[in-house]
Design a protein around this motif. Structure first.
Motif: not given
Ligand code: 2PG
Ligand code: MG
Length: 349
Positions: A11, A13-14, A19, A21, A37, A307-309, A335
């Protein structure tokens, strides 16, 4: 507890990078979906990640092992460590298992909410590089104050024709600003609030900061990574001088790694620590870091990543370990909002 199914996928990420999942189903019918993340200003002692595609290949390769065991969190994580996986591969499995078992179902009055390190401005690797310090935060005891303070700051910037674009973690990052202007702005708008800074010194080695001056001029309560991860002597002498007044926080220094954390506490180099499960690659590794920190009387700060989600499991993790503080960024960007929304949902006022 047996794992009945695990389905890996990727998927975005920000920052638009892929990234990993995973969807997991346990034998009791409970299922979870987890995204992990990744850091931007990573510490060099963090476990190494693989690409999302490689992580999918790794998970598919070990599926039979995962589904043939009867696991507890520790036994699963131990096995994951032995398999030599990327940190993101092992964490997505470890956290999926944890999430299926430990995610908080109903808010209860016994939940102990952490204080928030609310990100106001960001620079360095995360924003405008003329701002040398990576993160400028204020400490908030309740979410409603954090929300209104963040809005107040936005209004101030807009009303003064200052840029209100944000950096990667949702903190403002006006292009004309530098460190002192940023601190002066915070002092002007929030004179009563305690300030927490993440210097992220590994990423700005050539720039020296006069911490004594900063501490005398601003209401600083917490300094994260004021020195590089090799500069043990400076950490130790700084902590012996200022450790009573300030939180001196290891992040890139300690990388949620029990060995590095043990060294830092033995040397009395820090009195607080950042915990990020993806620095160590399993939930058990992160829980072990929390245990060490607690046994040495350190403050525990659970943190998101650069870099998160949209996943919010880090909030549940922070509450489960009764973190003293959390870092979830500015109240901006989906995010980051996801984490604050989870706190709201769990009843934080
Ligand atoms: C930090 C983190 C989170 P990154 O340095 O504390 O704010 O940043 O995930 O980029 O390492
Ligand atoms: Mg940091």
């Amino acid at each position: 507890m047996r794992i009945k199914k695990i389905i890996p996928n990727k998927t975005l990420a920000s920052l638009g990078n892929e990234t990993i999942k995973a969807k997991m189903m346990l034998e009791n019918g409970i299922s979870s979906e987890t995204i992990v993340p990744s850091g931007i200003s990573k510490g060099k002692y963090e476990i190494k990640n693989v690409t999302a595609d490689e992580a999918i290949v790794q998970i598919n390769r070990i599926k039979d092992i995962l589904m043939s065991g009867d696991w507890r969190q520790e036994t699963l994580d131990k096995r994951l460590n032995e398999l030599g996986l990327g940190g993101n591969t092992s964490l997505v499995i470890s956290a999926s298992f944890w999430k299926a078992n430990e995610k908080i179902n109903v808010p209860t009055s016994s939940l102990k909410f952490p204080s928030l390190m609310l990100l106001l401005f960001e620079g360095g690797e995360h924003g405008n590089p003329n701002i040398f310090i990576q993160e400028f935060m204020i400490i908030e005891r309740c979410l409603s104050d954090a929300i209104s303070d963040f809005k107040r700051l936005r209004s101030y910037l807009v009303n003064n024709n200052l840029e209100s674009t944000v950096g990667v973690e949702g903190g403002f990052s006006p292009s004309g600003f530098n460190d002192l202007m940023t601190l002066d702005t915070i002092k002007k708008i929030f004179p009563q609030k305690e300030i927490a800074l993440d210097i992220a010194a590994n990423f700005r080695k050539e720039r020296v900061i006069n911490f004594e001056l900063l501490i005398s001029k601003y209401n600083i309560r917490s300094l994260e990574d004021p020195f590089t991860d090799e500069d043990w002597e400076q950490w130790v002498s700084f902590c012996s001088r200022f450790g009573k007044r300030l939180m001196i926080v290891g992040d890139d220094l300690t990388t949620t790694n029990p060995e590095r954390l043990g060294r830092a506490t033995d040397l009395e180099a820090i009195n607080a620590v950042i915990v990020k499960p993806n620095q160590i690659g399993t939930i058990s590794g992160a829980l072990e870091a929390v245990k060490i920190a607690r046994s040495k009387g350190l403050k525990v700060i659970v943190s998101h990543r650069g870099e998160d989600n949209i996943d919010d499991w880090i909030v549940d993790f922070a509450l489960r370990v009764e973190a003293d503080f959390v870092k979830f960024g500015g109240i901006e960007r989906g995010e980051r909002i996801a984490k604050y929304n989870r706190l709201l949902e769990l009843g934080m006022k």
